[in-house]
Design an enzyme around this catalytic site. Structure first.
Site, mmCIF file in Angstrom:
data_model
loop_
_atom_site.group_PDB
_atom_site.id
_atom_site.type_symbol
_atom_site.label_atom_id
_atom_site.label_comp_id
_atom_site.label_asym_id
_atom_site.label_seq_id
_atom_site.Cartn_x
_atom_site.Cartn_y
_atom_site.Cartn_z
ATOM 1 N N TYR A 38 7.538 -9.620 7.093
ATOM 2 C CA TYR A 38 7.146 -8.233 7.334
ATOM 3 C C TYR A 38 7.487 -7.828 8.766
ATOM 4 O O TYR A 38 7.481 -8.655 9.681
ATOM 5 C CB TYR A 38 5.649 -8.041 7.113
ATOM 6 C CG TYR A 38 5.238 -7.918 5.663
ATOM 7 C CD1 TYR A 38 5.223 -6.675 5.031
ATOM 8 C CD2 TYR A 38 4.860 -9.040 4.928
ATOM 9 C CE1 TYR A 38 4.841 -6.561 3.700
ATOM 10 C CE2 TYR A 38 4.472 -8.936 3.601
ATOM 11 C CZ TYR A 38 4.460 -7.694 2.996
ATOM 12 O OH TYR A 38 4.077 -7.574 1.682
ATOM 13 N N ASP B 278 0.834 -1.200 0.000
ATOM 14 C CA ASP B 278 0.000 0.000 0.000
ATOM 15 C C ASP B 278 0.868 1.248 0.000
ATOM 16 O O ASP B 278 2.022 1.233 0.431
ATOM 17 C CB ASP B 278 -0.886 0.026 1.251
ATOM 18 C CG ASP B 278 -1.855 -1.141 1.293
ATOM 19 O OD1 ASP B 278 -2.274 -1.587 0.202
ATOM 20 O OD2 ASP B 278 -2.205 -1.591 2.392
#
Length: 351
Positions: free
Chosen positions: A207, A148
């Site tokens: 992540y 994003d």
């Protein structure tokens, strides 16, 4: 005639292009229009606007949204409308847009080997980049995954098919030369087999999410962490995170815009640590899986933050997971605390 025109103004509406809605530049009129983000001034708020004929076939629940509105959101939306209804508002957008456009044009003139043209209107402007300054043709670049806007990547991997057989070091140096002064750099290049793919050859992705607890505004870490002011209970977040491990239907923690064919994924690891730093207590969430759904990590962290804050009990995460319902998810954390830290391949092309 008899064609239903539906427009998405989520990204470009509410004055961003210099008009209230972007479609006004081309003098068309939609039957249905989606709006969000801008109508809340950044506060989560979304809506569907429709003409009477188009709306006649809609029923309760037609508008699927994770942030359709609440009393606070709607109050903010009304305030936003008061601001943008001021005639000087759009005038100022166009004034600033012209300054922005002129600045980009100057950059374009200086970097003709990198940029092809300035695109957009108002404050929604961008530069179209060239790749053919290295090879005289257009190229398709495939990344290991999408992130994003606002999400960081310390180890994004991409591949591109080139006609010339470049020496990896020379290629990385050439790319970095043309990328300056943009905040992106090529760390390494490697030759791979023709059937190798940055996305589909990946075995694992990792992540990191950084959450800073601090009352004073963040300075050095601004834009690099999600900052909150209240304390968090680490043990409760760790307890709740265990419900997320393993293979599950993660519909609850999946964006409504996710394009994955299935919501079923396997989370191999989720680890939460607290670091006592000079800038405040920092909680680091480390997650590992073969692949992730759209907004999955941010949905996890936002939900676990509610557990740490005491608004949720750890077992509520289990209930939310089992609900398989996006509306059961906690708030989605902002993007700027999230980092793609590693993409694993076997064998590793960079070693």
């Amino acid at each position: 005639k008899n064609i239903l025109l539906i427009l998405d103004e989520v990204q470009c509406g509410v004055g961003r292009t210099g008009k209230l809605f972007a479609h006004e530049w081309v003098e068309i009129e939609p039957d249905i229009m989606m709006v969000a983000k801008g109508i809340g001034g950044g506060f989560p708020l979304g809506a569907v606007l429709a003409k009477e004929n188009a709306a006649s076939g809609m029923t309760t629940g037609t508008h699927g949204s994770t942030y359709g509105g609440n009393p606070l959101g709607c109050s903010i939306g009304l305030k936003v409308m008061d601001i943008i209804s001021d005639p000087d508002f759009l005038y100022d957008v166009n004034r600033k847009g012209k300054l922005f456009h002129d600045g980009l044009m100057e950059l374009l003139k200086k970097k003709t080997s990198i940029f092809e043209e300035v695109r957009g209107r108002g404050l929604m402007l961008g530069l179209k980049c060239k790749v053919k300054n290295i090879e005289n043709k257009e190229h398709t670049i495939a990344g290991a995954g999408r992130t994003d806007a606002g999400v960081h990547a310390k180890c994004q991997v991409a591949h591109c098919d080139l006609d010339k057989e470049w020496e990896p070091f020379r290629l990385s140096e050439a790319l970095n030369f043309h990328l300056r002064p943009l905040p992106v750099a090529v760390i390494d290049c490697a030759l791979v087999d023709k059937d190798w793919h940055a996305r589909f050859s990946a075995l694992e992705r990792k992540y990191l999410f950084r959450l800073l607890v601090r009352r004073a505004p963040s300075t050095h870490e601004a834009g690099l962490v999600w900052q909150i002011r209240h304390c968090l209970d680490l043990s409760k977040m760790v307890e709740a995170s265990k419900y997320l491990l393993g293979k599950h239907d993660f519909t609850t923690f999946r964006s409504s815009m996710c394009q994955a064919k299935s919501p079923i994924k396997t989370l191999d690891e989720i680890k939460i640590d607290r670091i006592d730093g000079w800038s405040g207590d920092e909680f680091r969430f480390q997650l590992r899986a073969r692949s992730f759904l759209h907004n999955q990590v941010r949905s996890f962290v936002g939900t676990l933050e509610r557990v740490g804050a005491g608004s949720w009990n750890p077992v509520d995460v289990k209930k939310a997971l089992e609900a398989r319902d996006r509306s059961a998810c906690g708030p989605v954390s902002p993007p700027h605390g999230l980092y793609l830290t590693d993409v694993v391949y076997e064998p590793n092309p960079f070693t």
